[in-house]
Design a protein around this motif. Structure first.
Motif, mmCIF file in Angstrom:
data_model
loop_
_atom_site.group_PDB
_atom_site.id
_atom_site.type_symbol
_atom_site.label_atom_id
_atom_site.label_comp_id
_atom_site.label_asym_id
_atom_site.label_seq_id
_atom_site.Cartn_x
_atom_site.Cartn_y
_atom_site.Cartn_z
ATOM 1 N N TYR A 79 0.819 -1.213 0.000
ATOM 2 C CA TYR A 79 0.000 0.000 0.000
ATOM 3 C C TYR A 79 0.847 1.255 0.000
ATOM 4 N N GLY A 80 2.040 1.140 -0.502
ATOM 5 C CA GLY A 80 2.978 2.264 -0.469
ATOM 6 C C GLY A 80 2.546 3.477 -1.252
ATOM 7 N N LYS A 81 1.711 3.267 -2.247
ATOM 8 C CA LYS A 81 1.453 4.359 -3.179
ATOM 9 C C LYS A 81 0.784 5.559 -2.531
ATOM 10 N N GLY A 82 1.584 6.425 -2.017
ATOM 11 C CA GLY A 82 1.056 7.690 -1.530
ATOM 12 C C GLY A 82 0.281 7.603 -0.227
ATOM 13 N N ILE A 83 0.024 6.385 0.266
ATOM 14 C CA ILE A 83 -0.740 6.288 1.511
ATOM 15 C C ILE A 83 0.237 6.254 2.685
ATOM 16 N N GLU A 84 0.056 7.160 3.595
ATOM 17 C CA GLU A 84 0.903 7.153 4.784
ATOM 18 C C GLU A 84 0.270 6.247 5.824
ATOM 19 N N PRO A 85 1.006 5.303 6.349
ATOM 20 C CA PRO A 85 0.417 4.447 7.378
ATOM 21 C C PRO A 85 0.222 5.198 8.694
ATOM 22 N N ILE A 86 -0.707 4.723 9.478
ATOM 23 C CA ILE A 86 -0.886 5.252 10.832
ATOM 24 C C ILE A 86 0.217 4.643 11.685
ATOM 25 N N VAL A 87 0.995 5.476 12.338
ATOM 26 C CA VAL A 87 2.089 4.950 13.150
ATOM 27 C C VAL A 87 1.610 4.757 14.588
ATOM 28 N N VAL A 88 1.739 3.545 15.076
ATOM 29 C CA VAL A 88 1.285 3.224 16.426
ATOM 30 C C VAL A 88 2.483 2.757 17.248
ATOM 31 N N GLY A 89 2.687 3.363 18.398
ATOM 32 C CA GLY A 89 3.770 2.939 19.272
ATOM 33 C C GLY A 89 3.284 1.846 20.210
ATOM 34 N N VAL A 90 4.111 0.834 20.380
ATOM 35 C CA VAL A 90 3.757 -0.254 21.304
ATOM 36 C C VAL A 90 4.915 -0.466 22.257
ATOM 37 N N GLU A 91 4.625 -0.446 23.549
ATOM 38 C CA GLU A 91 5.641 -0.849 24.499
ATOM 39 C C GLU A 91 5.112 -2.007 25.326
ATOM 40 N N ALA A 92 5.792 -3.147 25.210
ATOM 41 C CA ALA A 92 5.393 -4.314 25.986
ATOM 42 C C ALA A 92 6.066 -4.253 27.346
ATOM 43 N N PHE A 93 5.441 -4.868 28.330
ATOM 44 C CA PHE A 93 6.051 -4.954 29.658
ATOM 45 C C PHE A 93 5.528 -6.218 30.319
ATOM 46 N N GLN A 94 6.172 -6.626 31.407
ATOM 47 C CA GLN A 94 5.677 -7.787 32.166
ATOM 48 C C GLN A 94 4.476 -7.319 32.995
ATOM 49 N N PHE A 95 3.207 -7.592 32.716
ATOM 50 C CA PHE A 95 2.750 -8.435 31.634
ATOM 51 C C PHE A 95 1.588 -7.715 30.960
ATOM 52 N N GLY A 96 1.895 -6.933 29.956
ATOM 53 C CA GLY A 96 0.864 -6.232 29.216
ATOM 54 C C GLY A 96 1.470 -5.400 28.117
ATOM 55 N N PHE A 97 0.617 -4.598 27.447
ATOM 56 C CA PHE A 97 1.100 -3.754 26.359
ATOM 57 C C PHE A 97 0.607 -2.326 26.563
ATOM 58 N N ASP A 98 1.486 -1.351 26.318
ATOM 59 C CA ASP A 98 1.062 0.038 26.183
ATOM 60 C C ASP A 98 0.933 0.308 24.697
ATOM 61 N N ILE A 99 -0.278 0.552 24.231
ATOM 62 C CA ILE A 99 -0.468 0.757 22.786
ATOM 63 C C ILE A 99 -1.050 2.147 22.590
ATOM 64 N N SER A 100 -0.425 2.953 21.710
ATOM 65 C CA SER A 100 -0.832 4.358 21.617
ATOM 66 C C SER A 100 -2.193 4.516 20.955
ATOM 67 N N GLN A 101 -2.632 3.554 20.159
ATOM 68 C CA GLN A 101 -3.956 3.659 19.533
ATOM 69 C C GLN A 101 -4.519 2.268 19.371
ATOM 70 N N ARG A 102 -5.769 2.075 19.802
ATOM 71 C CA ARG A 102 -6.326 0.728 19.754
ATOM 72 C C ARG A 102 -7.521 0.605 18.813
ATOM 73 N N GLU A 103 -7.968 1.744 18.223
ATOM 74 C CA GLU A 103 -9.136 1.664 17.354
ATOM 75 C C GLU A 103 -8.786 2.109 15.953
ATOM 76 N N PHE A 104 -9.204 1.327 14.987
ATOM 77 C CA PHE A 104 -8.880 1.621 13.584
ATOM 78 C C PHE A 104 -10.111 1.417 12.719
ATOM 79 N N ASN A 105 -10.006 1.856 11.434
ATOM 80 C CA ASN A 105 -11.081 1.621 10.485
ATOM 81 C C ASN A 105 -10.628 0.609 9.446
ATOM 82 N N VAL A 106 -11.585 -0.063 8.862
ATOM 83 C CA VAL A 106 -11.261 -1.013 7.799
ATOM 84 C C VAL A 106 -10.506 -0.272 6.698
#
Lengths: 492, 188, 174
Positions: C74-101
């Protein structure tokens, strides 16, 4: 008579290592079955107990395979070069002390990092285990590694002494055309040279990463590059685990060529295959890091291509040679030859899922699922294990007059089918995305785990029958030896 | 005898306060020049000592194992960053350095000839992996390991260790793949 | 889908190997001179060996065209949504959890402590993408969500006693 006695005394430790390994393998299967039953929802097991068993199961199986494999290799290599019995002894002693340390670390101090002890997990357990457990485990592993390092230094020294250099042990002068194929080193020497080279490399890397982990456990302020640690860990783990099959395969050459009365000579393709295996075994480990996009991309691409190539020596030379030597040979199948033939099937078919998983696009959705244990349960369980038990039957047949009976043949069939069941259940689990190393499963994943558990019980049963035959041999052997021999024998 | 005098002179030169200050001014020189030179001094002086007391060494270090064990312990101690730090403060630790390292050199001389191939190879491979680890430790440690040396110097020392490790690997490779047939002595 | 192909290919190869072994075992009762067998089957081996090498080359080229590390199709001109993820014992910090199709997402994954895995499972619990959460490093994994639903995040690298309950969710809406 005199010569015979000497030979038998020389085998004492080989026999001892084999029986220890056999018993350890069955004990480890019991842990495996318990874990699968827990995953299948049949029994309740605390997470701590599960992961301790996981750690012991992996460490124990690799250790048993290495101990048995080195016994097989030592037994045959000793026919050709002058090995030190003292060092062989030292290795076993280091191994046993190391194992005790590992067991105490895991079960008494609740250490459970998995056998891969991936940095910095040994130091950061989120409160599950402490410094003592980690130090016992890592120290035990280090001691086991020291023993094996000594052993392979000795095999290397002996090979160099007899053949001139490790290159000549691999038959490079024959490949180069300087020496005729008739004077090529025998298969046992070629394989041992390969194992010596790869395992000295692996153990040196392993010692580095183990001591590094120890430093980190003692003083967590001193940290190391996790990516380099991971590279070294998998280089060590992959090579060492992989080398067990190359140690044990020596038995296949010797036993199948005797059973069929056909020569299995070291010719040029054979030697080239072994040299390729030497190099490839040491450099394919990046297929354990295919998910790390921070790795240089070319290394990962090479990881895929070289892993494919690593299948070639066995598919084109070793397994093909086994098939050729058996084909229309009029062989009278007995337990040793049948197990050796089966082991070549286990090796080749077990390599297939690994090659598939080494494909980066596949790895992306199948690595760290049970697909990978599916591969190595087939590869080790039907490859190395078959070689080891085949060799045990061979020793029993060679050194005594005891006969195999219907039970042994029954156990052979049960072993084949149930081991396929275990491996197959793992592969199916992997295909439906079941993660590996999970203490519990969701209901969708439970079916194959249960099937694997029940198959595992049958594997344990079959291997126990194999062991009973070997114990019968030990009893006969003990009675047959002259008193002086028995006195020297110690435990057996 | 010549060796012994040479060793003695080297030892005295190393003991001059000016040389001490100079050689200890940089971490990499401290670890990879001064310390090896002290060992060398001990090794050279060892020629005479071994001649004088052959019975003692035959009794206590017959197969070379106890000697090389002592050497390993001494060298392991001096590979610790802490040890270098404390030596810089002068006093007993510095004195200990000037005694222990020549002693290590002496025992290297005695043990190396007595050890068999397997023992030598084992010692060699252990130092190989430990030097590799030291290289990694000093290059990669995010903290300053010594109070008296900066992180940059730490990195330089790491590269030094790495270079030694690589040299050892090359030596090992040429040794095991070079043809030894027809020779009396054992490899390595 | 990939899992299915991998499974079928593996099964096919393993059955082929099994077939050869059974065939040879069945023929092992007959007795013939070894020399002619060697001669004949060395010739066959040459063809077989070369075909294997060619096969490997073809499969390598074919499977290495689109690697998951490259920013994909999907490189053609579409910028991906950048999501930061930090895992830890025991879970994830995710900067965005909701997306669209249709959203193309780049997950930048790292960890606060030990190595973790970051595996994305679809609603049918099929693994559709994964990477490793390494200390001090950031691994990137790209994905385009084509179906709505709740996606599970599982830790896929053993990280301690609560490894198997280290889960999180992403929601993809129409």
């Amino acid at each position: 008579m005199g010569a015979n006695t000497v030979l038998k005394t020389r085998n004492n430790q080989v026999v001892l290592q084999l029986i220890i390994s056999g018993v350890v393998i069955v004990a480890m299967i019991v842990f495996g079955v318990i874990m699968l039953l827990a995953q299948g929802g049949v029994i309740e097991l605390s997470a701590a107990a599960f992961y301790q068993m996981l750690t012991i199961h992996g460490t124990g199986m690799i250790g048993a395979a290495a101990l048995a494999g080195s016994a097989v290799m030592w037994y045959f290599l000793d026919h050709y070069v002058n090995l030190s019995k003292k060092i062989f002894n030292t290795n076993l002693i280091c191994f046993l002390i190391g194992v005790v340390m590992v067991i105490i670390g895991v079960f008494s101090f609740e250490y459970a990092s998995g056998w891969t002890f991936l940095y910095p997990l040994p130091a950061l357990s989120a409160g599950a285990w402490g410094t003592v457990g980690a130090l016992l485990y890592l120290g035990g592993m280090l001691l086991i590694g020291v023993g094996f390092l000594l052993l392979f230094i000795d095999t290397g020294r002996a090979i160099i002494q007899k053949y001139g250099s490790l290159g000549k042990g691999l038959g490079w002068d024959v490949i180069a055309g300087k020496k005729s194929e008739l004077d090529a080193p025998p298969a046992a020497v070629v394989a041992s040279t390969m194992v010596t080279i790869v395992n000295i490399s692996a153990l040196t890397a392993g010692a580095t990463v183990l001591v590094m982990n120890i430093i980190n456990v003692v003083n967590p302020a001193i940290t190391f590059d996790p990516l380099l640690a991971k590279n070294l860990t998998y280089a060590f783990g992959h090579i060492f685990a992989n080398s067990t099959i190359y140690m044990a395969v020596v038995a296949v050459y010797e036993i199948l060529s005797r059973a069929t009365n056909r020569p299995w000579k070291s010719n040029k393709p054979f030697l080239i295959a072994w040299t390729s295996s030497t190099i490839l075994t040491m450099i394919v480990y990046p297929h354990h890091l295919l998910m790390d996009s921070v790795m240089p991309k070319w290394i990962l691409v090479m990881g895929q291509v070289l892993s494919y190539a690593n299948g070639l020596p066995v598919l084109i030379i070793t397994a093909y040679g086994a098939l050729m030597i058996v084909y229309k040979s009029g062989i009278k199948w007995e337990m040793p030859s049948a197990l050796m033939f089966l082991s070549m099937f286990g090796w080749t078919s077990g390599a297939i899922p690994a090659i598939v998983d080494a494909t980066i696009v596949v790895n992306h959705v199948m690595h760290n699922t049970k697909w990978v244990p599916g591969h190595f349960h087939l590869y080790m369980g039907l490859g190395v294990v078959a070689m080891v038990f085949g060799f045990m039957y061979y020793l029993a047949k060679n050194d005594s007059s005891i006969q195999t009976n219907g039970m042994d043949r029954f156990a052979f069939v049960v072993y084949l089918l149930s081991m396929l069941g275990v491996s197959g259940s793992f592969l199916v689990s992997g295909a439906i995305s079941t993660p590996r190393r999970f203490a519990t499963h969701i209901p969708e994943w439970m079916g194959p785990a249960q099937f694997g558990a029940y198959s595992g019980i049958l594997v344990a049963l079959a291997l126990s029958i194999f062991i009973i035959h070997f114990v019968r041999y030990l009893v006969v052997r003990r009675k047959a030896l002259p008193t002086t021999g028995r006195a020297q024998q110690g435990m057996i | 005898m010549k060796q012994m005098i040479g060793g003695g002179i080297l030892f005295l030169l190393l003991g001059i306060p000016f040389t001490i200050v100079f050689l200890e001014s940089m971490m990499v020189i401290h670890m990879l020049v001064q310390i090896p030179l002290l060992i060398l001094a001990g090794w050279l002086m060892g020629a005479g000592v071994l001649q004088k007391f052959p019975r003692f060494f035959a009794n206590w270090n017959g197969n070379g194992v106890s000697g090389i064990l002592l050497v390993s312990i001494i060298l392991m101690y001096w590979m610790l960053p802490r040890a270098m730090d404390e030596a810089l403060l002068g006093g007993w630790i510095e004195l200990f350095k000037f005694i222990s390292l020549p002693v290590a050199g002496l025992f290297i001389r005695d043990s190396w000839t007595k050890l068999k191939t397997n023992g030598k190879s084992f010692v060699f491979l252990n130092f190989l992996s430990m030097f590799g680890l030291m290289g990694w430790l000093y290059m990669d440690a995010p903290i300053q390991l010594c109070n008296n040396y900066l992180e940059l110097e730490q990195k330089a020392l790491g590269w030094g260790f790495l270079a030694i490790t690589l040299a050892m690997i090359l030596y090992l490779l040429q040794n095991v793949f070079m043809d030894h047939s027809g020779r009396e002595h054992e490899p390595l | 889908m990939i899992q299915f192909i991998a499974w079928v290919v593996s099964l096919f190869c393993m059955l082929a190997i099994a077939f050869v072994f059974v065939f040879v075992a069945l023929k092992s009762g007959q007795r013939e001179n070894y020399e002619p067998i060697v001669k004949k089957w060395y010739k066959v081996r040459k063809v077989y060996g070369i075909s294997l090498v060619v096969l490997i080359a073809i499969v390598s080229v074919y499977t290495l065209r689109n690697l998951p590390y490259n920013q994909p199709v999907y490189g053609k001109g579409i910028e991906p949504i950048v999501v930061g993820v930090e895992a830890f014992q025991f879970g994830f910090d995710i900067s965005q959890r909701e997306f669209n199709v249709g959203d193309s997402v780049e997950f930048d994954v790292t960890t606060a402590d030990v190595t973790h895995g970051f595996g994305i499972y679809d609603e049918d619990m099929n693994l559709i993408a994964q990477t490793q959460a390494m200390p001090e490093y950031t691994n990137t994994v790209y994905i385009t969500f084509t179906k709505p639903g709740t996606y599970q995040i599982l830790c896929l690298e053993y990280c301690g006693l609560a490894h198997h309950i280290m889960v999180d969710q992403l929601v993809v809406k129409e």
